[in-house]
Design an enzyme around this catalytic site. Sequence first.
Site, short mmCIF file in Angstrom:
data_model
loop_
_atom_site.label_atom_id
_atom_site.label_comp_id
_atom_site.label_asym_id
_atom_site.label_seq_id
_atom_site.Cartn_x
_atom_site.Cartn_y
_atom_site.Cartn_z
N THR A 82 1.46 -4.27 4.41
CA THR A 82 1.48 -4.57 5.60
C THR A 82 0.59 -5.95 6.01
O THR A 82 0.90 -6.59 7.21
CB THR A 82 0.33 -3.92 6.31
OG1 THR A 82 -0.70 -3.54 5.95
CG2 THR A 82 1.32 -2.29 6.23
N ASP A 83 -0.25 -6.63 4.91
CA ASP A 83 -0.59 -7.92 5.26
C ASP A 83 0.03 -9.01 5.77
O ASP A 83 -0.37 -9.70 6.77
CB ASP A 83 -1.64 -8.31 3.92
CG ASP A 83 -2.85 -7.48 3.72
OD1 ASP A 83 -3.02 -6.63 4.30
OD2 ASP A 83 -3.32 -7.71 2.50
N SER A 86 1.83 -7.68 -0.87
CA SER A 86 2.80 -8.61 0.06
C SER A 86 2.23 -9.95 0.09
O SER A 86 3.38 -11.06 0.01
CB SER A 86 2.78 -8.02 1.67
OG SER A 86 1.39 -8.20 2.21
N THR A 134 0.68 -1.28 0.06
CA THR A 134 -0.06 0.11 0.16
C THR A 134 0.83 1.20 -0.14
O THR A 134 0.42 2.30 -0.47
CB THR A 134 -0.76 -0.04 1.42
OG1 THR A 134 -1.85 -1.21 1.25
CG2 THR A 134 -1.77 1.28 1.32
#
Length: 447
Positions: free
Chosen positions: A175-176, A144, A96
């Site tokens: 961030t996942d 990710s 992101t």
Amino acid sequence: MYPPASPALRRPLAVALVVVLCLATALATAVATVTLTRSSAGSPGASAPAPAPAAAAPVTTVAGAELATNAAYQRALAAAPPSGKPKVTVIGTGGTIAGVATSRSSFTDYRAGQIPIADLVAKLQPEIGVVADVETIQFGNKGSGSYTVAEFHALTLAVDKALETSDGVVVTSGTDTMEEFAYWLDLTVRSRKPVVMTGAMRPTAAVSVDGPGVIGADGPANLYNAIALAGSRATSCFGTVLMLGDEFHAARDVTKTSSYRMDTFQTRELGVLGWIDGTNVKVGRAPSRVSMCNNPAKWVTPFDLTTLPATDLPRTEIVYAYQQAGGEGITALAAAGVKGIVTAGTGAGGVSADQSAARTAAAAAGVLFVSTTRTGSGSVYGSTAPPVVAGEDLLPQKARLLLMLSLGFAKGDQAKAAAWVTSIGNPEWSTAGRVAANPAQAPAPAA
Ligand code: SIN
């Protein structure tokens, strides 16, 4: 700006880390949550001159005998070559933070992995150039979750290569699965220099890669602070840390707790390692690995990826437990050739009756199991030997990576793999030889 690696700064940082060690051992606890020291320097403008060395910050006094225990570590840090501004390499993988939204107010409608990392860093100039000399490597640019183990393997080698010439590395990702990126690097990077993961919960640009900024985007500040943290060297010997929203966490312990909130990353039971406020880097505690900083052979894990191709890493999977869960998942994975399975169990590691029967059969066929909890915190205790190893408080997704590396490097020796899962997966501060069983009988510190 964050202070460069002047001797005046390294010394307080070194002392701060020594204090972490000493206080942690004195408290005889797995984590030390003591307040230590603060390094600060002036705030830069766009054309600010080179930063003045930070004034020596007051530090907690420690007893001479305890300080001597860690003198070698202090000397090693103090002897690091002064290089003026630190050199930081930023390795971009997407997510992101590199995302382009449909409009400036669209926080959820965007495409991740669009903006090149060089552009993201360029947007931070000239300010970031005062903090560090930054170079970028575009490792990938995608979400990710689509990275493979083979790409993780290559990322480790890229990080170690960069650290041959840089003072610290920042890796950006979505961030996942950032916590998995972070723990993988924590387990496999050989260098003791700082590695900082960062990303963003909101996309950076609107409409196009060079479009206007998304309102309230967190990416630029996260990237700025991550570079500053890596350049400060405050996390030398910590392994990989994850920095988002001004806070940094240990790779092993941190987890994403919310799909959209900006403060999504939490270290539930242990708390943050420290935080960054403007020009101040505050280190509140350290991973126990720091205590082996003086001994590189012990500090590194056995997982040297220069000696093992990615193709030698076996498949490991995770199975979730719930009411009356069927055993077919475990049976099918074992039949597919999966060598290690982590169960995300109920409570303290429970699995259903059918899962338990399937596990027994799969174990007999050579699958190694690690038992963890789906609760998100707390420990699973029990066996440290095959076929079912207790994962303690390792989260399932972290245990799965460790199990894969352990099985791969143990080359079929399940007992060795189980021992690594237990020891590397669950490090603790050791007070052996440092704290008397009865402190009243401890020798007085040297005057
Ligand atoms: C991703 O993990 O790639 C998308 C989500 C994010 O970066 O926050």
